[in-house]
Design a protein around this motif. Structure first.
Motif, PDB file in Angstrom:
ATOM      1  N   TRP A   1       0.822  -1.205   0.000  1.00  0.00           N
ATOM      2  CA  TRP A   1       0.000   0.000   0.000  1.00  0.00           C
ATOM      3  C   TRP A   1       0.858   1.258   0.000  1.00  0.00           C
ATOM      4  O   TRP A   1       0.542   2.232  -0.675  1.00  0.00           O
ATOM      5  CB  TRP A   1      -0.931   0.007   1.209  1.00  0.00           C
ATOM      6  CG  TRP A   1      -2.152  -0.793   0.933  1.00  0.00           C
ATOM      7  CD1 TRP A   1      -2.451  -2.030   1.429  1.00  0.00           C
ATOM      8  CD2 TRP A   1      -3.222  -0.444   0.056  1.00  0.00           C
ATOM      9  NE1 TRP A   1      -3.642  -2.460   0.914  1.00  0.00           N
ATOM     10  CE2 TRP A   1      -4.140  -1.517   0.072  1.00  0.00           C
ATOM     11  CE3 TRP A   1      -3.505   0.664  -0.753  1.00  0.00           C
ATOM     12  CZ2 TRP A   1      -5.315  -1.509  -0.680  1.00  0.00           C
ATOM     13  CZ3 TRP A   1      -4.668   0.674  -1.498  1.00  0.00           C
ATOM     14  CH2 TRP A   1      -5.555  -0.404  -1.457  1.00  0.00           C
TER      15      TRP A   1
ATOM     16  N   HIS B   1       1.848   2.020  -3.415  1.00  0.00           N
ATOM     17  CA  HIS B   1       0.806   2.115  -4.450  1.00  0.00           C
ATOM     18  C   HIS B   1       1.050   3.368  -5.299  1.00  0.00           C
ATOM     19  O   HIS B   1       1.186   4.464  -4.770  1.00  0.00           O
ATOM     20  CB  HIS B   1      -0.577   2.184  -3.801  1.00  0.00           C
ATOM     21  CG  HIS B   1      -1.690   1.983  -4.782  1.00  0.00           C
ATOM     22  ND1 HIS B   1      -1.958   2.880  -5.789  1.00  0.00           N
ATOM     23  CD2 HIS B   1      -2.589   0.986  -4.932  1.00  0.00           C
ATOM     24  CE1 HIS B   1      -2.980   2.436  -6.511  1.00  0.00           C
ATOM     25  NE2 HIS B   1      -3.378   1.285  -6.004  1.00  0.00           N
ATOM     26  N   PRO B   2       1.121   3.217  -6.627  1.00  0.00           N
ATOM     27  CA  PRO B   2       1.512   4.352  -7.464  1.00  0.00           C
ATOM     28  C   PRO B   2       0.527   5.527  -7.413  1.00  0.00           C
ATOM     29  O   PRO B   2       0.935   6.668  -7.605  1.00  0.00           O
ATOM     30  CB  PRO B   2       1.561   3.773  -8.874  1.00  0.00           C
ATOM     31  CG  PRO B   2       1.386   2.320  -8.750  1.00  0.00           C
ATOM     32  CD  PRO B   2       0.901   1.988  -7.385  1.00  0.00           C
ATOM     33  N   ASP B   3      -0.734   5.241  -7.184  1.00  0.00           N
ATOM     34  CA  ASP B   3      -1.715   6.331  -7.233  1.00  0.00           C
ATOM     35  C   ASP B   3      -2.063   6.894  -5.863  1.00  0.00           C
ATOM     36  O   ASP B   3      -2.229   8.085  -5.697  1.00  0.00           O
ATOM     37  CB  ASP B   3      -2.996   5.864  -7.931  1.00  0.00           C
ATOM     38  CG  ASP B   3      -2.719   5.425  -9.357  1.00  0.00           C
ATOM     39  OD1 ASP B   3      -1.899   6.097 -10.019  1.00  0.00           O
ATOM     40  OD2 ASP B   3      -3.282   4.417  -9.796  1.00  0.00           O
ATOM     41  N   PHE B   4      -2.178   6.019  -4.863  1.00  0.00           N
ATOM     42  CA  PHE B   4      -2.620   6.531  -3.563  1.00  0.00           C
ATOM     43  C   PHE B   4      -1.677   6.152  -2.437  1.00  0.00           C
ATOM     44  O   PHE B   4      -2.066   6.116  -1.285  1.00  0.00           O
ATOM     45  CB  PHE B   4      -4.025   6.016  -3.211  1.00  0.00           C
ATOM     46  CG  PHE B   4      -4.815   5.569  -4.395  1.00  0.00           C
ATOM     47  CD1 PHE B   4      -5.349   6.516  -5.260  1.00  0.00           C
ATOM     48  CD2 PHE B   4      -5.005   4.226  -4.659  1.00  0.00           C
ATOM     49  CE1 PHE B   4      -6.072   6.107  -6.365  1.00  0.00           C
ATOM     50  CE2 PHE B   4      -5.729   3.827  -5.777  1.00  0.00           C
ATOM     51  CZ  PHE B   4      -6.259   4.771  -6.626  1.00  0.00           C
TER      52      PHE B   4
ATOM     53  N   ARG C   1       6.468  11.745  -9.074  1.00  0.00           N
ATOM     54  CA  ARG C   1       5.967  10.469  -8.548  1.00  0.00           C
ATOM     55  C   ARG C   1       6.655   9.310  -9.244  1.00  0.00           C
ATOM     56  O   ARG C   1       7.064   9.411 -10.392  1.00  0.00           O
ATOM     57  CB  ARG C   1       4.473  10.369  -8.834  1.00  0.00           C
ATOM     58  CG  ARG C   1       3.666  11.317  -8.013  1.00  0.00           C
ATOM     59  CD  ARG C   1       2.230  11.345  -8.482  1.00  0.00           C
ATOM     60  NE  ARG C   1       1.403  11.670  -7.341  1.00  0.00           N
ATOM     61  CZ  ARG C   1       0.563  10.818  -6.789  1.00  0.00           C
ATOM     62  NH1 ARG C   1       0.373   9.636  -7.312  1.00  0.00           N
ATOM     63  NH2 ARG C   1      -0.129  11.157  -5.729  1.00  0.00           N
TER      64      ARG C   1
ATOM     65  N   ARG D   1       6.576   4.956 -10.077  1.00  0.00           N
ATOM     66  CA  ARG D   1       5.626   3.841 -10.150  1.00  0.00           C
ATOM     67  C   ARG D   1       6.096   2.658  -9.293  1.00  0.00           C
ATOM     68  O   ARG D   1       5.536   1.576  -9.327  1.00  0.00           O
ATOM     69  CB  ARG D   1       5.392   3.425 -11.593  1.00  0.00           C
ATOM     70  CG  ARG D   1       4.809   4.580 -12.423  1.00  0.00           C
ATOM     71  CD  ARG D   1       4.253   4.140 -13.740  1.00  0.00           C
ATOM     72  NE  ARG D   1       3.457   2.942 -13.625  1.00  0.00           N
ATOM     73  CZ  ARG D   1       2.212   2.905 -13.149  1.00  0.00           C
ATOM     74  NH1 ARG D   1       1.628   4.004 -12.771  1.00  0.00           N
ATOM     75  NH2 ARG D   1       1.570   1.773 -13.065  1.00  0.00           N
TER      76      ARG D   1
ATOM     77  N   SER E   1       5.795  -1.192  -9.845  1.00  0.00           N
ATOM     78  CA  SER E   1       5.360  -1.483 -11.214  1.00  0.00           C
ATOM     79  C   SER E   1       6.412  -1.045 -12.227  1.00  0.00           C
ATOM     80  O   SER E   1       6.205  -1.160 -13.426  1.00  0.00           O
ATOM     81  CB  SER E   1       4.059  -0.758 -11.526  1.00  0.00           C
ATOM     82  OG  SER E   1       3.103  -1.059 -10.556  1.00  0.00           O
TER      83      SER E   1
ATOM     84  N   PRO F   1      10.298  -1.456 -13.562  1.00  0.00           N
ATOM     85  CA  PRO F   1      11.474  -2.320 -13.409  1.00  0.00           C
ATOM     86  C   PRO F   1      12.702  -1.575 -12.854  1.00  0.00           C
ATOM     87  O   PRO F   1      13.571  -2.208 -12.268  1.00  0.00           O
ATOM     88  CB  PRO F   1      11.746  -2.842 -14.818  1.00  0.00           C
ATOM     89  CG  PRO F   1      10.754  -2.224 -15.721  1.00  0.00           C
ATOM     90  CD  PRO F   1       9.741  -1.477 -14.919  1.00  0.00           C
TER      91      PRO F   1
ATOM     92  N   PRO G   1       8.755  -6.362 -11.801  1.00  0.00           N
ATOM     93  CA  PRO G   1       8.421  -6.471 -13.222  1.00  0.00           C
ATOM     94  C   PRO G   1       9.652  -6.787 -14.077  1.00  0.00           C
ATOM     95  O   PRO G   1      10.746  -6.312 -13.770  1.00  0.00           O
ATOM     96  CB  PRO G   1       7.873  -5.093 -13.553  1.00  0.00           C
ATOM     97  CG  PRO G   1       8.212  -4.212 -12.412  1.00  0.00           C
ATOM     98  CD  PRO G   1       8.592  -5.033 -11.257  1.00  0.00           C
TER      99      PRO G   1
END
Lengths: 307, 426
Positions: A138, A141-144, A158, A160, A163, A165, A252
C-alpha cells in the motif's frame, strides 16, 4: 571437527575420567542428531539432487551429471538473477549498517523513555515479513500510496515503484533496510555498552573531542560488532525471498528475481527440482566463499578489546 | 559413577525413541474412519467449505473428515508434491488441487473414474463436458470437478453513471470495452497523473489473456498436449489489444494487477476482470453498486474455466471408499448447488439451473445470473504437463508488453519457445 577430535584425544591423554567424556558426548548427542537430520543430511541430499533431472510427475530421476549447472551458467537469466541479488545486497547492507550505527549511538544514552525508542526501532524486526509486505504494498501504491505522497510534498516526481522495473528493487531495498534496522541496532547497542567508560574518560582528559572519541575509541572497538553484522547481513540479504514472493513475484520484467526466488520458481512453479537444487548449491558456494573472503580480508582489521 | 550418566543417557534414549517411526495409529472409536482433507479455500469461501465439512461429519457418524487450509493452489501443490516425492509427510486422503490431473502421473492418485463408474458411482453425463475435460490428462479422468470459476467483468455502476455511461449496458465487445474504459479513466485533480482507471485485471493475467486469445479464434495447446500454439497471429492480436489498453488508450495502469481488486473496491477503478468466485466477496465489501457482465467478445464469446478439483490418494481400501463417499457428497447436485450459491463458483450439473432453489436464488441475486449464463460459453483449456510453466510464461509476456519491453510478437514467441522446450524435454 578435527579440532574437536584432537581435543578429545588430549583430554583422554590427560586421563580425564572416561565417564565424564562420555557424558559430555551424550549431552551433545541430541544436538548432533538434530543437526545431522535437519542440516547436514538435507545439504548433502540437495547436492545429490542437483546432479539429476527430476520433474513433476516423474517418480524416477535421471542422473545427468553437471548438466543442471551447465544450463545455469549458460543461461543469461541466471546471471541476471545473480546481478539482482548482489544489487539487493550492496544496496541494502552499507546503508543499513550506517543508519543502524547512527541510531544506536543516539539510543546509547541515559535518557528517560529511551526504552520506548529502543522498542519502537525493534518492532519492524519482529513483525512477520508477510504482514509487513502487505502494508508496504500500500505504501508503494503508485496512485494513492504514502511513498508518492511524500514525494509530492518534497516536490519530486511520482514513481511507479513496484510497477517499474527500474524502481522495484530500490523499493525493496528501502523496505529491507527498514526491516533489518532493529536487529542491527540492538547488536550495535550491545557492542557500545561493552566499551569501558574509562577509555572515554581518559581520552577526555587528554582533550579529545567527540569525533576523536568516536574515531579512535568507539569505531575500533566496535569492529568485532560490525564484522559480525556484516557477515550475517551478507548471508541474509542473499537469502532474501519473502518480500519478493509477496510483493513483486520477481517482476516487473524479472527485475526483482533474486537467487532464492529463482530457486522457488524453478522448484515449485516449474517443478524442476534438479535445477532448483543446483541453484541452492550455487548459493551455498557463493555464501561460503564470501564468508571465507570476509574472514581473510577483514579479520586482521578487527580490534578485540585486550584482556 | 553410572548415576552421573543417567541424565544424558535418558536424553539420548528419549531422542532415539522420538526419532523412531511412529507406527501405532491414533486410537479412534471403533469403526470411525478419519480422513485428512487439504483444501485451498481461505477467507469467506473457506468458511463455507468448513461448514459443509462439519455437516458431512454430522451426517456420517462413521467418517470423520478433518479439513485443513493449506494455502493457495500453488502452495497446496507444493506441499502435495513434497509429500508424494519426498515422503516426508504422508499425503492426505483427499485434496483440492488446481491442475489436478497432472498429479496422475505420479501414481499417487486413484483415477476418479474407479469410483464414479463403480457400484457406488454417479452418472457422469449429468456434468458439463468442459469440467471433465478440465480433469483429464493422457485420456484419463483423474479428478472430480469441484470448485470451478470463470473470469467475468465486474464494473462500478456509480462510476458508470458519473462517466455518462449506461450502467444497464456494460461493454459487450472489445471495442465497447475500450470505449467505456476511456470514459472511465480520469485525472480528477488535473495534476497529470490518473486518479481513476478505466480497466484492470487481477494478477491471473495468463487466464484473461487466454480468454482473449480464445475469443479471437486462437488456441492455447494442440490436441495431444505437446505444443503450445499461442505464437499464432490470433494470439499476437489479442496481446496487442491488451498492450493497447495500457500504452495506446492508456486506460489500464502498467504492471499493477496486484492491487487491482482493492482499487476496484475503493472506487478507483471502473471495470475489473476477475474470477466469478470473487463475486460474493466483492458484493460484501463494495460500498457502491456492483455490476457483473460476461467477458467482452471478439470473434466469439468464450470464457475459459479455472479452479480446482478433488483428488483421492491411494491408501487402505476402507479409507479410499470413505474418501469417495465424502467427495461424492461434496459434489452431489444439491451440495454443488449449495456451494455455488454461497461462493460464486459455478454449478457443475447440467440441470442445476432448473432446480427450484437455484431459480429462487437467481431471483434474489440477479448478478449471479450473468455468471451462470456465461456457462454456455465455458471452455475447458486442456490440461497439459507444463501448465504451470505456461501460465508463468504468459504472465511474463503480458508484463513485457505492458512495460514496452517487447512487442506482442516477440513476447509470445519467447513464451511459446520456453514452454515448447520444456514440453520437449519430458
Amino acid at each position: 571437527m578435527l579440532a574437536g577430535v584432537k581435543r578429545t584425544v588430549w583430554l583422554l591423554r590427560k586421563r580425564y575420567r572416561w565417564d565424564e567424556v562420555l557424558s559430555a558426548y551424550l549431552f551433545l548427542s541430541p544436538s548432533v542428531v538434530v543437526f545431522s537430520l535437519f542440516m547436514y543430511f538435507p545439504i548433502l541430499y540437495t547436492l545429490y539432487l542437483s546432479l539429476h533431472r527430476w520433474r513433476l510427475g516423474k517418480m524416477s530421476r535421471t542422473f545427468v551429471g553437471l548438466h543442471n549447472y551447465q544450463v545455469l551458467i549458460t543461461s543469461s537469466e541466471f546471471w541476471e538473477v545473480l546481478r539482482n541479488s548482489f544489487y539487493y545486497a550492496l544496496g541494502s547492507i552499507p546503508l543499513n549498517m550506517a543508519i543502524a550505527l547512527a541510531i544506536a549511538l543516539l539510543l546509547n544514552r541515559k535518557l528517560r523513555g529511551m526504552a520506548v525508542f529502543r522498542t519502537a526501532y525493534f518492532l519492524p524486526t519482529i513483525t512477520s515479513t508477510a504482514a509487513m509486505a502487505v502494508v508496504w504494498l500500500w505504501i508503494y501504491h503508485p496512485d494513492f500510496g504514502l511513498a508518492n505522497w511524500l514525494l509530492d510534498i518534497i516536490g519530486l516526481p511520482r514513481l511507479r515503484w513496484l510497477s517499474d522495473p527500474r524502481w522495484a528493487m530500490p523499493a525493496l531495498i528501502i523496505m529491507g533496510i527498514w526491516k533489518g534496522l532493529g536487529y542491527n541496532i540492538v547488536i550495535y547497542l550491545a557492542g557500545l555498552q561493552n566499551i569501558p567508560q574509562h577509555l572515554y574518560e581518559a581520552a577526555r582528559i587528554d582533550g579529545a573531542d567527540s569525533w576523536a572519541c568516536f574515531r579512535y575509541i568507539t569505531w575500533p572497538l566496535l569492529t568485532p560488532t560490525s564484522f559480525f553484522i556484516l557477515i550475517i547481513a551478507v548471508i541474509n540479504s542473499l537469502k532474501a525471498f519473502a518480500q519478493m514472493h509477496i510483493m513483486t513475484e520477481g517482476g516487473p520484467l524479472n527485475s526483482t528475481t533474486v537467487i532464492v526466488y529463482y530457486l522457488y520458481e524453478q522448484g515449485f512453479k516449474f517443478f524442476n527440482l534438479g535445477c532448483a537444487s543446483a541453484v541452492a548449491c550455487v548459493l551455498f558456494a557463493i555464501l561460503l566463499a564470501l564468508t571465507v573472503i570476509q574472514f581473510k580480508v577483514l579479520s586482521p582489521r578487527v580490534h578485540y578489546l585486550g584482556g | 559413577m553410572f548415576r552421573k550418566l543417567a541424565v544424558p543417557l535418558a536424553i539420548a534414549v528419549l531422542l532415539a525413541a522420538s526419532c523412531a517411526p511412529v507406527s501405532t495409529p491414533t486410537p479412534t472409536p471403533t469403526g470411525v474412519i478419519k480422513l485428512e482433507f487439504w483444501h485451498a479455500m481461505g477467507g469467506r469461501n473457506g468458511k463455507v467449505l468448513e461448514e459443509m465439512v462439519a455437516r458431512f461429519n454430522r451426517e456420517h457418524p462413521g467418517i470423520q473428515v478433518e479439513a485443513t487450509f493449506q494455502g493457495k493452489y500453488s502452495e497446496i501443490a507444493e506441499k502435495i508434491w513434497t509429500a508424494i516425492q519426498a515422503g516426508a509427510v504422508p499425503p492426505p486422503d483427499v485434496a483440492q488441487i488446481g491442475g489436478a490431473p497432472l498429479f496422475g502421473e505420479t501414481g499417487a492418485l486413484v483415477p476418479i473414474t474407479e469410483f464414479t463408474d463403480g457400484p457406488n458411482g454417479i452418472d457422469r453425463t449429468k456434468i458439463y463436458d468442459a469440467f471433465w475435460a478440465y480433469n483429464t490428462a493422457d485420456g484419463q479422468i483423474w479428478s472430480m470437478p469441484f470448485n470451478n470459476s470463470m473470469p467475468v467483468l465486474y464494473y462500478n455502476k456509480d462510476l458508470f453513471k458519473e462517466a455518462g455511461l449506461d450502467p444497464a449496458k456494460p461493454p459487450q465487445t472489445w471495442d465497447e470495452l475500450v470505449e467505456a474504459a476511456r470514459a472511465l479513466t480520469k485525472d480528477a485533480d488535473g495534476d497529470g497523473s490518473i486518479d481513476q482507471w478505466g480497466f484492470n485485471t487481477t494478477s491471473s493475467t495468463h487466464w484473461y489473456l487466454s480468454a482473449m486469445i480464445l475469443q479471437n479464434g486462437g488456441r492455447i495447446i494442440n490436441e495431444d498436449g505437446t505444443r503450445v500454439l499461442y505464437d499464432s497471429p490470433e494470439a499476437v492480436e489479442a496481446l496487442q489489444f491488451w498492450g493497447d489498453l495500457v500504452n495506446k488508450y492508456k486506460v489500464m495502469p502498467p504492471a499493477q494487477h496486484k492491487g487491482a481488486k482493492s482499487d476496484f473496491l475503493a472506487g478507483k477503478l471502473g471495470m475489473l476482470m476477475a474470477s466469478s468466485a470473487s463475486l460474493f466477496g466483492i458484493l460484501e465489501e463494495a460500498p457502491f453498486e456492483v455490476g457483473v457482465a460476461m467477458l467482452p467478445a471478439k470473434k466469439a464469446r468464450v470464457a475459459p474455466i479455472g479452479g480446482a478439483s478433488l483428488v483421492i490418494f491411494k491408501g487402505e481400501e476402507s479409507k479410499m471408499n470413505a474418501a469417495w463417499e465424502f467427495v461424492k457428497w461434496l459434489t452431489s447436485p444439491e451440495n454443488s448447488n449449495y456451494w455455488a450459491m454461497n461462493t460464486g463458483y459455478i454449478p457443475i450439473y447440467k440441470g442445476a439451473l432448473q432446480s427450484p432453489q437455484m431459480q429462487e436464488f437467481l431471483k434474489e441475486n440477479p448478478l449471479y445470473k450473468t455468471v451462470v449464463e456465461q456457462l454456455e460459453y465455458s471452455y475447458g483449456i486442456p490440461v497439459f504437463s507444463e501448465l504451470g510453466t505456461s501460465d508463468t510464461e504468459l504472465r511474463k509476456a503480458v508484463e513485457k508488453v505492458e512495460l514496452g519491453a517487447a512487442t506482442p510478437q516477440e513476447a509470445l514467441a519467447e513464451a511459446a519457445k520456453a514452454v515448447n522446450k520444456a514440453l520437449g524435454e519430458r
